[in-house]
Each structure stands twice: as structure tokens, then as C-alpha cells.
Motif scaffolding. Structure first.
Motif, PDB file in Angstrom:
ATOM      1  N   THR A  50       9.385  -0.297   4.810  1.00  0.00           N
ATOM      2  CA  THR A  50       8.804   0.610   4.117  1.00  0.00           C
ATOM      3  C   THR A  50       9.842   1.470   2.927  1.00  0.00           C
ATOM      4  O   THR A  50      11.064   1.628   3.153  1.00  0.00           O
ATOM      5  N   PHE A  51       9.098   2.012   1.885  1.00  0.00           N
ATOM      6  CA  PHE A  51      10.163   2.724   0.903  1.00  0.00           C
ATOM      7  C   PHE A  51       9.556   3.822   0.503  1.00  0.00           C
ATOM      8  O   PHE A  51       8.392   4.065   0.131  1.00  0.00           O
ATOM      9  N   ALA A  52      10.345   5.006   0.347  1.00  0.00           N
ATOM     10  CA  ALA A  52       9.762   6.643   0.135  1.00  0.00           C
ATOM     11  C   ALA A  52      10.050   6.686  -1.186  1.00  0.00           C
ATOM     12  O   ALA A  52      11.548   6.801  -1.349  1.00  0.00           O
ATOM     13  N   LEU A  53       9.278   7.286  -1.796  1.00  0.00           N
ATOM     14  CA  LEU A  53       9.613   8.063  -3.238  1.00  0.00           C
ATOM     15  C   LEU A  53       9.148   9.488  -3.132  1.00  0.00           C
ATOM     16  O   LEU A  53       7.833   9.493  -2.773  1.00  0.00           O
ATOM     17  N   SER A  54       9.790  10.545  -3.717  1.00  0.00           N
ATOM     18  CA  SER A  54       9.396  11.775  -3.698  1.00  0.00           C
ATOM     19  C   SER A  54       9.160  12.292  -4.990  1.00  0.00           C
ATOM     20  O   SER A  54       9.837  12.027  -6.027  1.00  0.00           O
ATOM     21  N   PHE A  55       8.148  12.918  -5.362  1.00  0.00           N
ATOM     22  CA  PHE A  55       7.657  13.160  -6.758  1.00  0.00           C
ATOM     23  C   PHE A  55       6.878  14.464  -6.861  1.00  0.00           C
ATOM     24  O   PHE A  55       5.962  14.621  -5.960  1.00  0.00           O
ATOM     25  N   SER A  56       6.193  14.807  -8.022  1.00  0.00           N
ATOM     26  CA  SER A  56       5.267  15.786  -8.249  1.00  0.00           C
ATOM     27  C   SER A  56       4.309  15.124  -8.776  1.00  0.00           C
ATOM     28  O   SER A  56       4.352  14.527  -9.812  1.00  0.00           O
ATOM     29  N   LEU A  57       3.087  15.357  -8.131  1.00  0.00           N
ATOM     30  CA  LEU A  57       1.923  14.601  -8.629  1.00  0.00           C
ATOM     31  C   LEU A  57       1.320  15.282  -9.917  1.00  0.00           C
ATOM     32  O   LEU A  57       1.405  16.369 -10.137  1.00  0.00           O
ATOM     33  N   PRO A  58       0.776  14.513 -10.831  1.00  0.00           N
ATOM     34  CA  PRO A  58       0.338  14.827 -12.057  1.00  0.00           C
ATOM     35  C   PRO A  58      -1.113  15.810 -12.106  1.00  0.00           C
ATOM     36  O   PRO A  58      -1.649  15.698 -11.093  1.00  0.00           O
TER      37      PRO A  58
ATOM     38  N   PHE B  28       9.625  -0.673  -8.350  1.00  0.00           N
ATOM     39  CA  PHE B  28       8.436   0.338  -8.360  1.00  0.00           C
ATOM     40  C   PHE B  28       8.488   0.923 -10.012  1.00  0.00           C
ATOM     41  O   PHE B  28       9.239   1.541 -10.392  1.00  0.00           O
ATOM     42  N   GLN B  29       7.192   0.598 -10.758  1.00  0.00           N
ATOM     43  CA  GLN B  29       7.165   1.201 -11.980  1.00  0.00           C
ATOM     44  C   GLN B  29       6.466   2.708 -11.742  1.00  0.00           C
ATOM     45  O   GLN B  29       5.754   2.858 -11.081  1.00  0.00           O
TER      46      GLN B  29
ATOM     47  N   PHE C 150       5.594   3.397   0.932  1.00  0.00           N
ATOM     48  CA  PHE C 150       5.153   1.997   0.249  1.00  0.00           C
ATOM     49  C   PHE C 150       5.493   1.252   1.277  1.00  0.00           C
ATOM     50  O   PHE C 150       6.690   1.142   1.644  1.00  0.00           O
ATOM     51  N   SER C 151       4.593   0.477   1.688  1.00  0.00           N
ATOM     52  CA  SER C 151       4.553  -0.486   2.831  1.00  0.00           C
ATOM     53  C   SER C 151       4.356  -1.985   2.434  1.00  0.00           C
ATOM     54  O   SER C 151       3.400  -2.334   1.604  1.00  0.00           O
ATOM     55  N   VAL C 152       5.580  -2.836   2.693  1.00  0.00           N
ATOM     56  CA  VAL C 152       5.606  -4.079   2.184  1.00  0.00           C
ATOM     57  C   VAL C 152       5.363  -5.002   3.636  1.00  0.00           C
ATOM     58  O   VAL C 152       6.370  -5.019   4.151  1.00  0.00           O
ATOM     59  N   PRO C 153       4.278  -5.643   3.515  1.00  0.00           N
ATOM     60  CA  PRO C 153       3.770  -6.403   4.889  1.00  0.00           C
ATOM     61  C   PRO C 153       4.559  -7.988   4.975  1.00  0.00           C
ATOM     62  O   PRO C 153       4.598  -8.349   6.244  1.00  0.00           O
ATOM     63  N   HIS C 154       4.749  -8.441   3.940  1.00  0.00           N
ATOM     64  CA  HIS C 154       4.885  -9.553   4.124  1.00  0.00           C
ATOM     65  C   HIS C 154       5.942 -10.220   2.579  1.00  0.00           C
ATOM     66  O   HIS C 154       6.113  -9.491   1.626  1.00  0.00           O
TER      67      HIS C 154
ATOM     68  N   SER D 146       1.017  -1.263   0.050  1.00  0.00           N
ATOM     69  CA  SER D 146      -0.053  -0.097  -0.137  1.00  0.00           C
ATOM     70  C   SER D 146       0.726   1.078  -0.018  1.00  0.00           C
ATOM     71  O   SER D 146       2.068   1.378   0.226  1.00  0.00           O
ATOM     72  N   ALA D 147       0.430   2.349  -0.362  1.00  0.00           N
ATOM     73  CA  ALA D 147       1.155   3.677  -0.150  1.00  0.00           C
ATOM     74  C   ALA D 147       0.303   4.670   0.392  1.00  0.00           C
ATOM     75  O   ALA D 147      -0.986   4.765   0.375  1.00  0.00           O
ATOM     76  N   THR D 148       0.714   5.416   0.917  1.00  0.00           N
ATOM     77  CA  THR D 148       0.151   6.827   1.812  1.00  0.00           C
ATOM     78  C   THR D 148       1.147   7.918   1.359  1.00  0.00           C
ATOM     79  O   THR D 148       2.399   7.668   1.170  1.00  0.00           O
ATOM     80  N   ALA D 149       0.527   9.280   1.355  1.00  0.00           N
ATOM     81  CA  ALA D 149       1.273  10.133   0.666  1.00  0.00           C
ATOM     82  C   ALA D 149       1.107  11.576   1.454  1.00  0.00           C
ATOM     83  O   ALA D 149      -0.007  11.615   2.351  1.00  0.00           O
ATOM     84  N   THR D 150       2.075  12.256   1.653  1.00  0.00           N
ATOM     85  CA  THR D 150       2.014  13.298   2.451  1.00  0.00           C
ATOM     86  C   THR D 150       1.162  14.535   1.777  1.00  0.00           C
ATOM     87  O   THR D 150       0.498  15.502   2.415  1.00  0.00           O
TER      88      THR D 150
END
Length: 241
Positions: A127-135, A64-65, A48-52, A32-36
Motif C-alpha cells: 500500500t502507498f499513502a498520499l496526503s492532499f487537499s481534495l478539490p 501516481f499521476q 492505494f492498494s496494489v494487489p499483484h 484501488s484507493a480508500t480515503a480518510t
């Protein structure tokens, strides 16, 4: 009879608990993903949370594509993983309109891969974090990041599209749901906060000290009037005698 009812109720509650907990476990098992920030055209950091792992097998790699609507991505360092990026040539729409100037041609990140230095145990999360500009987009649009989870044995593709009004697929792609874009001024700065503060200032209650002063003055005036009336009454009674 009462014992049977109590026992039956306990069994029913137990069954309901199993169903609820089982459903919650299934829902939380997805990547799953949660955004600021979720506002269209805003800058955000998605975690992004990878639980298992994969059917009990430790995770060794996560790819991550990046959707075509996202141009630049900055991955956050995770000390347990090595980071690599894949890019492709990209030309901005403005460059294409102007005859594709070379200075406007660049590269777009198409995927970000985290490779484990030590495999992540199947019963642990990370967890893995990616920063970017939303479209740009309208409220409710999904920005999906399909993920390929590779394990020591097997792999899982979290890439199924989520459609409104339909049941969630078995392996949904983690996504960010857009909200309405924030209003900005000519410099690109948000104006919603300034407007809100101005409105709040125009409807702010009166200064408590000022209100107290008016009440105190009113009390003095009423006291003075009462004193004058009392003195006048006393004089009338004295004259009558």
C-alpha cells in the motif's frame, strides 16, 4: 433419484461459488484507493492498494499521476520504496487576477513515483499513502489518480476513466468519490458537530434523579390523601354508633 438431485444441486452450488469468487477476485485485482475523508475541500489521506504484479512479473515502480485539481501532495514513506516527485510551475488564480505576483507563483506536484528497493513479488500486495487537499466539487464527482505500474517484464496503465452508468473498464484509474462539503464557520472550523451537539442537548431526556424525586413526592402526596380519607371514614362510623 434423490442422489441425482443432491449431486445436481452440489454441482450447481459449486458453479455459483466459482462464478462469485471469480468475480470477487477480478474486482479486487484493481489498483484501488480508500480515503480518510471524501468531503469536498477537506484534507485527506488516500491509501492505494496494489494487489499483484504484471502477468506474474514482480513490480519495480509505481508512478501516481496527480490531477490538476490537486495542488500539493505529501507522500508517506514506505521503507521498501524510494520516493521521487515531479513538479511544474503553478500560479494561483488569485495571483493571475492580481497581475501574477511573483510571491504567489509556486510549483505543483504532477506525479509521485515509488521505486522498489527490492521488486515486489507478483503474488504479494503493498500500500502507498498520499496526503492532499481534495478539490471543490459536488457530491459524486470523481478525483482520479492514474497509476503506471512497471514490472520486471511489462507494465500496466491504470488510467481508464470510470463513467457513471457504464460498465467498469478493464484498467480503471483509482479514484476518490467526493461527498458534500462540510459546513464551516468564519474561522473555517466545522459547525456540523456543534449544531448536532446543541440539538442533542435540547432534546435530551430529563435527569433520571429528578424524575425519581417527582415520582417519590407524588407517592407521598397520594399516601397522605389516602390516610386522611381513611381517618375521616373511621370518625364517621364512630359518630353513627
Amino acid at each position: 433419484m434423490q442422489k441425482r438431485l443432491v449431486a445436481g444441486g452440489a454441482v450447481t452450488l459449486g458453479a455459483v461459488a466459482v462464478i462469485v469468487l471469480g468475480t470477487a477476485g477480478a474486482a479486487s485485482a484493481h489498483v484501488s484507493a480508500t480515503a480518510t475523508s471524501t468531503a469536498a475541500n477537506s484534507y485527506t489521506t488516500a491509501t492505494f492498494s496494489v494487489p499483484h504484479g504484471c502477468d506474474g512479473s514482480p513490480t519495480t515502480k509505481l508512478e501516481f499521476q496527480v490531477p490538476e485539481s490537486v495542488i500539493e501532495v505529501t507522500p508517506t514513506v514506505n521503507p521498501n520504496w524510494k520516493i521521487s516527485k515531479t513538479t511544474e510551475p503553478y500560479t494561483s488564480p488569485s495571483a493571475a487576477a492580481d497581475g501574477e505576483h511573483a510571491e504567489d507563483a509556486a510549483e505543483r506536484v504532477t506525479s509521485v513515483t515509488y521505486t522498489a528497493k527490492t521488486p515486489l513479488p507478483a503474488d504479494e500486495r503493498d500500500t502507498f499513502a498520499l496526503s492532499f487537499s481534495l478539490p471543490d466539487g459536488k457530491a459524486g464527482d470523481l478525483v482520479e489518480f492514474p497509476v503506471l505500474q512497471t514490472c520486471e517484464k511489462g507494465s500496466v496503465e491504470w488510467n481508464q476513466e470510470q463513467k457513471a452508468g457504464e460498465a467498469e473498464p478493464e484498467h480503471p484509474a483509482p479514484s476518490v468519490t467526493l461527498t458534500a462539503a462540510e459546513a464551516t464557520d468564519d474561522d473555517g472550523d466545522p459547525i456540523a458537530t456543534a449544531t448536532t451537539e446543541a440539538a442533542a442537548g435540547s432534546t435530551a431526556p430529563a435527569d433520571p434523579d429528578l424524575v425519581g424525586r417527582f415520582l417519590g413526592l407524588g407517592g407521598l402526596v397520594l399516601g397522605a390523601v389516602a390516610l386522611v380519607v381513611a381517618v375521616a371514614g373511621t370518625r364517621r362510623r364512630s359518630s353513627a354508633k
